[in-house]
Enzyme design. Structure first.
Site, mmCIF file in Angstrom:
data_model
loop_
_atom_site.group_PDB
_atom_site.id
_atom_site.type_symbol
_atom_site.label_atom_id
_atom_site.label_comp_id
_atom_site.label_asym_id
_atom_site.label_seq_id
_atom_site.Cartn_x
_atom_site.Cartn_y
_atom_site.Cartn_z
ATOM 1 N N HIS A 291 -143.034 -44.428 32.060
ATOM 2 C CA HIS A 291 -144.086 -44.561 31.040
ATOM 3 C C HIS A 291 -143.686 -43.798 29.784
ATOM 4 O O HIS A 291 -142.894 -42.862 29.838
ATOM 5 C CB HIS A 291 -145.415 -44.017 31.579
ATOM 6 C CG HIS A 291 -146.140 -44.998 32.433
ATOM 7 N ND1 HIS A 291 -147.258 -45.670 32.043
ATOM 8 C CD2 HIS A 291 -145.867 -45.447 33.688
ATOM 9 C CE1 HIS A 291 -147.670 -46.485 33.002
ATOM 10 N NE2 HIS A 291 -146.850 -46.365 34.022
ATOM 11 N N ASN B 48 -146.366 -48.560 29.421
ATOM 12 C CA ASN B 48 -145.018 -48.723 29.943
ATOM 13 C C ASN B 48 -144.083 -48.960 28.765
ATOM 14 O O ASN B 48 -144.510 -49.099 27.631
ATOM 15 C CB ASN B 48 -144.979 -49.938 30.864
ATOM 16 C CG ASN B 48 -145.787 -49.716 32.122
ATOM 17 O OD1 ASN B 48 -146.958 -49.992 32.154
ATOM 18 N ND2 ASN B 48 -145.159 -49.182 33.144
ATOM 19 N N HIS C 235 -139.695 -46.688 37.429
ATOM 20 C CA HIS C 235 -140.895 -47.165 36.748
ATOM 21 C C HIS C 235 -141.308 -46.046 35.792
ATOM 22 O O HIS C 235 -141.778 -44.996 36.230
ATOM 23 C CB HIS C 235 -141.983 -47.450 37.794
ATOM 24 C CG HIS C 235 -143.279 -47.914 37.213
ATOM 25 N ND1 HIS C 235 -143.630 -49.242 37.145
ATOM 26 C CD2 HIS C 235 -144.325 -47.231 36.670
ATOM 27 C CE1 HIS C 235 -144.837 -49.363 36.602
ATOM 28 N NE2 HIS C 235 -145.275 -48.157 36.302
ATOM 29 N N CYS D 226 -153.381 -46.449 26.707
ATOM 30 C CA CYS D 226 -154.671 -45.856 27.043
ATOM 31 C C CYS D 226 -155.802 -46.809 26.691
ATOM 32 O O CYS D 226 -155.880 -47.312 25.580
ATOM 33 C CB CYS D 226 -154.816 -44.549 26.272
ATOM 34 S SG CYS D 226 -156.444 -43.856 26.420
ATOM 35 N N ARG E 170 -150.010 -57.239 35.296
ATOM 36 C CA ARG E 170 -150.731 -56.409 36.255
ATOM 37 C C ARG E 170 -151.100 -55.074 35.596
ATOM 38 O O ARG E 170 -152.239 -54.824 35.269
ATOM 39 C CB ARG E 170 -149.852 -56.188 37.517
ATOM 40 C CG ARG E 170 -150.592 -55.631 38.713
ATOM 41 C CD ARG E 170 -150.590 -54.141 38.841
ATOM 42 N NE ARG E 170 -149.252 -53.554 38.730
ATOM 43 C CZ ARG E 170 -149.041 -52.255 38.633
ATOM 44 N NH1 ARG E 170 -150.063 -51.423 38.636
ATOM 45 N NH2 ARG E 170 -147.819 -51.773 38.502
#
Lengths: 314, 314
Positions: free
Chosen positions: B219, B261, B217, B250, B16
């Site tokens: 990054h 991630n 979650h 990116c 996703r």
């Protein structure tokens, strides 16, 4: 919550350990340009080159030239690597470098044989000769370097007991000759360390040798490098080796995120974000990381140079 | 030394969040192939797609097709993202997905306006409508998602007090309607968190809401991601989102190590190396990471797939 140090000292190893992994020869002028840019960032120590045989490391064939041409900035320590007396003599002869007496003991017997053509026992047996050289050359003995201290691709796991025993023996040999080491530098040469193992190792060494500073040289081969840096900071470790842009990746997959050192700029940001002083101008450091990418001619793995500095550091 | 959990649950978000960043459309069959490979690795949860408008995210135009074609493996939770009632209906209509009632509140007012065309206050005011939808559609309410919880590229620093106040209000609105959230998921949407900030934030939320699970979650935009993962583990956090190969970089510099991630395989290795169970077969996971690279057609940032698994995991 932890014993974070107030101030961290990063030693930049990119011009030595980073460049030596590059297959294409980097022009001396470009090497010097990067070193000079790094000198302007607030870094306190830079490894500028390696006095090794150009037969083995062609990239370092211009060691003398590099050392002659970079501009010393007052307050910065300029180090170089040498692996034998010939290298030490070349480094000393240059006259511009901060020569420190360093021992390098590879705990992994398998890698010791491959890398330096000596068993671990032979390396240990050679320590007195090194200490004599340093005394004869008026080089202060600074460092007991313990390589592959956390694991080895050739030998596998390195038990903590083996590391402790090697450290013990090295310090004892020094003591018997009236030599006290300023620091032990543990190297995770092949990126095997995990944060808990790192903490256990540092704690065990400190327990046995409470007066001995422990410095670290880490690699990010398996992605655990930044977690290890944080673990090191939690242990109060305040001297770390890093490489601009994360140079030093695998020479056969340099554009991939393989085996490099930790990117100086990412480590510096991590420190500053947690309130640990580095003395570094992050914007200038990121400019240097971009210059490093230009210099090697391929993307490097450093993150913040692409992700962008949080505004408060600008 | 810390409160490491015994077992960590990684939710794979690559199909996703990773794919949606890719500029070139990835064929449905290739998406499905990666999802099916991920299903065989021991992962317990996989986000397979996003039911959003193809106008905004062309890569997700085949959401139904992907959901129709992947093979469910018993024991694996297959999640999907939806941002409005239309998306929820599409996801439900598919009949094959594990639909969970999720709220998404972007703490940064600036980013909330840009991303969802609503102010923070408007988003909070809309929560009762969401809760009604979920009740009407028999969807159990699972998660209060708090986005940009650690900082924002548009708004800058996000004070902890603001995060705490938003969390408080969301939980209160739920409570007033008889809804208890299973978990709060804090998202470091733009990679601003540092490990100490993360610990302070989690500790403050737990202090105020001791019964509420906190999931994360993260990054790796600025290189602090793996240090944050370790900090999260030290806080006993046992649910983390990760992305195979570190997909999600990116879109304009996908070969660079930009904004992705955390790589699932690197996080899984970190856990396993510290004795934390993941239930994952690391070799299969690394194969999946290589497949992900093939699928997107450019190198990904994951490290251990290049650095190599330590032999004890083979």
């Amino acid at each position: 919550m932890s014993d974070l140090p107030k101030r961290v000292h990063l030693q930049e190893v990119g011009p030595r350990e980073g460049f030596q992994f590059e297959k294409t020869f980097i022009q001396t002028a470009d090497k010097v340009k990067l070193i000079d840019a790094l000198s302007q960032t607030g870094l306190g120590a830079i490894e500028v080159t390696s006095f090794v045989s150009p037969k083995w490391v062609p990239q370092m064939a211009d060691a003398e030239e590099v050392a002659n041409r970079f501009k010393r900035k007052p307050g910065v320590r300029y180090a170089a690597v040498y692996l034998n007396q010939r290298g030490l003599e070349r480094a000393k002869a240059n006259g511009k470098l901060d020569i420190a007496g360093v021992l390098r003991i590879i705990v992994s017997n398998e890698f010791s044989k491959r890398n330096s053509n000596k068993t671990l026992e032979e390396s240990i047996a050679e320590i007195p000769t090194w200490l004599d050289w340093y005394r004869q050359n008026d080089v202060p003995v600074a460092e007991a370097g313990i390589l592959t201290a956390f694991g080895c691709n050739f030998e596998g796991e390195i038990p903590l007991s083996k590391v402790l025993s090697v450290v013990e023996r090295v310090l004892e040999i020094g003591k018997a000759r009236g030599v006290t080491f300023e620091r032990i530098r543990l190297s995770d040469t092949m990126g095997w360390a995990n944060p808990e193992q790192l903490k256990r190792t540092v704690a065990a060494i400190r327990e046995r040798h409470p007066d001995q500073a422990v410095w670290l040289h880490l690699h990010d081969t398996r992605g655990m490098g930044m977690a290890n840096i944080y673990a090191a900071l939690q242990m109060g470790i305040d001297h770390l080796d890093t490489s601009i842009g994360g140079m030093g990746g695998c020479p056969f997959a340099a554009h991939k995120a393989a085996a490099g050192n930790l990117p100086t700029e990412d480590v510096a940001l991590l420190c500053e974000e947690m309130g640990i002083e580095t003395g570094i101008d992050l914007e200038k450091l990121i400019e240097a990381a971009r210059l490093a990418e230009e210099t090697v001619g391929h993307p490097l793995v450093g993150k913040v140079m692409n992700g962008g500095l949080p505004p408060r550091h600008k």
